[in-house]
Write a protein that holds these residues in place. Structure first.
Motif, short mmCIF file in Angstrom:
data_model
loop_
_atom_site.label_atom_id
_atom_site.label_comp_id
_atom_site.label_asym_id
_atom_site.label_seq_id
_atom_site.Cartn_x
_atom_site.Cartn_y
_atom_site.Cartn_z
N ALA A 187 34.28 -3.90 12.87
CA ALA A 187 33.63 -4.54 14.02
C ALA A 187 32.78 -3.54 14.80
N VAL A 188 33.36 -2.40 15.13
CA VAL A 188 32.63 -1.41 15.92
C VAL A 188 31.51 -0.78 15.09
N GLY A 189 31.79 -0.47 13.83
CA GLY A 189 30.76 0.12 12.98
C GLY A 189 29.61 -0.82 12.73
N LYS A 214 30.26 3.46 6.09
CA LYS A 214 31.20 3.90 7.11
C LYS A 214 30.50 4.84 8.10
N THR A 215 30.83 4.66 9.36
CA THR A 215 30.21 5.46 10.41
C THR A 215 31.29 6.10 11.28
N ASP A 241 40.70 4.57 2.09
CA ASP A 241 39.50 3.81 1.75
C ASP A 241 38.45 4.71 1.13
N LEU A 242 38.26 5.90 1.70
CA LEU A 242 37.30 6.85 1.14
C LEU A 242 37.73 7.33 -0.24
N GLY A 243 39.05 7.51 -0.42
CA GLY A 243 39.53 7.95 -1.72
C GLY A 243 39.21 6.96 -2.82
N THR A 259 25.84 6.84 13.11
CA THR A 259 26.07 8.14 12.47
C THR A 259 26.97 7.96 11.27
N LYS A 260 26.48 8.31 10.08
CA LYS A 260 27.25 8.14 8.86
C LYS A 260 28.47 9.07 8.87
N LEU A 261 29.59 8.54 8.39
CA LEU A 261 30.81 9.32 8.32
C LEU A 261 30.85 10.15 7.04
N ALA A 262 30.62 9.52 5.92
CA ALA A 262 30.61 10.21 4.61
C ALA A 262 29.58 9.52 3.73
N PRO A 263 28.29 9.79 3.96
CA PRO A 263 27.24 9.02 3.27
C PRO A 263 27.26 9.16 1.76
#
Length: 358
Positions: A243-245, A261-262, A308-310, A251-255
């Motif tokens: 919701a917030v993203g 994801k931000t 999630d990133l994994g 700003t990208k968290l892990a592009p």
């Protein structure tokens, strides 16, 4: 001869005439045409190409500047050629995702508060399907043959052993499953043996062993409430991040891993999970306190995001978007377990530290 009373006296051609009117304005001689008629060559010059091949010289006239067109009325003013910024859209079918989520939630809550053993069966089914998705994608995209049969049997044994005997039983079942993978793979040619068994042991740890901690949460007296806390915090963390993203994310968290994801989404996950954790620890967990819930929510937000990133890293390596298509609007089972699996041991450990395992 001009008979007009306004005409001047004629002047004879010659030097005096040239001095008066200029050499270039001397009258042209009159010559007869082919029919014997006399006419002034000036008429032929005026007629252009209709005469004898065109005029002897051409009058030079300056080019005319084009008249500026009047400005268009306001209703016809040119529009800005730049396209409007695209509207943000959700990446999945939200109706299908919500419907599937509600259905899964109903099954989980019904099994949790009616018969605990039924919920253990739900975990086993989810683990076996997740292993099937993971091993199928590994073989399709990388040619890795992680043996599914020993993984599925060993995974089910891990869940049951964790529920019956706790962490000790889960570790024993994990070791036996790894051994079974090594032996099962020996029935095929030795090429790529090390690669296949490594993937098999990784799958055994990643899916069923981590899921065993959910069954271990259930063994406590307030086990259903602990499992609900674990599920609620993980889902709320994912929802807050989304919701917030989606609304504020820039700003990208892990592009390179997950472009959607931000950092703003991560802050949303932390805020939502901490608030939900304080409420759950205060009203659901026996002996829990709200400040413990704040720490629990913060840790869950971090572990869920890393989980999630994994899996995003795994899917990017395989070149796929989803692990499966079993759940409309969600993808596969593994696409829903990605944040739950690494969060389960974190929640079990913190709850054990805060209120014990009984």
């Amino acid at each position: 001869m001009n008979d007009s009373p306004w005409a001047a006296e004629p002047v004879a051609a010659g030097p005096a005439y040239d001095a008066l009117v200029g050499p270039h304005t001397r009258p042209m001689p009159i010559v007869p045409d082919a029919a014997g008629r006399d006419f002034d060559d000036r008429e032929a010059r005026d007629r252009g190409a209709a005469g004898f091949g065109g005029p002897p010289f051409r009058a030079e006239t300056p080019p005319q500047e084009p008249m500026p067109s009047p400005p268009p009325p306001p209703s016809q003013a040119p529009q800005d050629a730049s396209p409007p910024p695209p509207k943000k859209r959700a990446g999945r079918d939200l109706r299908a995702a919500i419907g599937v989520g509600v259905g899964l939630g109903a099954v989980i809550f019904a099994s949790l508060f009616i018969v605990k053993a039924v919920f253990v069966g739900v975990i086993v089914v989810a683990v076996v399907v997740g292993l099937w998705e993971l091993t199928s994608r590994l073989q399709e995209k990388k040619g890795i043959k992680a043996p599914l049969v020993p993984l599925a049997v060993g995974g089910a044994a891990m869940i049951i052993a964790g529920y019956v005997r706790g962490a000790e039983g889960a570790w024993v079942a994990m070791a036996l499953t790894a051994l079974a993978v090594l032996v099962w793979r020996m029935t095929e040619p030795p090429e790529d043996y090390l690669r296949d068994v490594t993937a098999g042991v990784f799958a055994a740890f990643y899916v069923p062993f981590l899921a065993t901690f959910v069954a271990m949460l259930l063994t406590a007296d307030d086990g259903p409430q602990r499992v609900v806390t674990f599920l609620v915090l993980t889902v709320v963390s994912d929802t807050g991040a989304y919701a917030v993203g989606w609304r504020f994310g820039k700003t990208k968290l892990a592009p390179r891993i997950s472009p959607g994801k931000t950092r703003e989404g991560l802050f949303g996950a932390v805020a939502f999970a901490m608030a939900a954790g304080a409420l759950c620890m205060e009203f659901l967990i026996d002996g829990g306190a709200w400040w413990q819930g704040l720490l629990l929510g913060l840790t869950v937000a971090v572990s869920a995001t890393l989980g999630d990133l994994g899996e995003s890293m795994i899917k990017r390596d395989l070149g796929i978007k989803d692990m499966g298509t079993l759940l409309p609007g969600h993808g596969g089972i593994m696409d829903r377990l990605d944040s739950l699996l690494p969060t389960a041991p974190v929640v079990w450990l913190l709850l054990a530290a805060f209120v014990g395992t009984g």
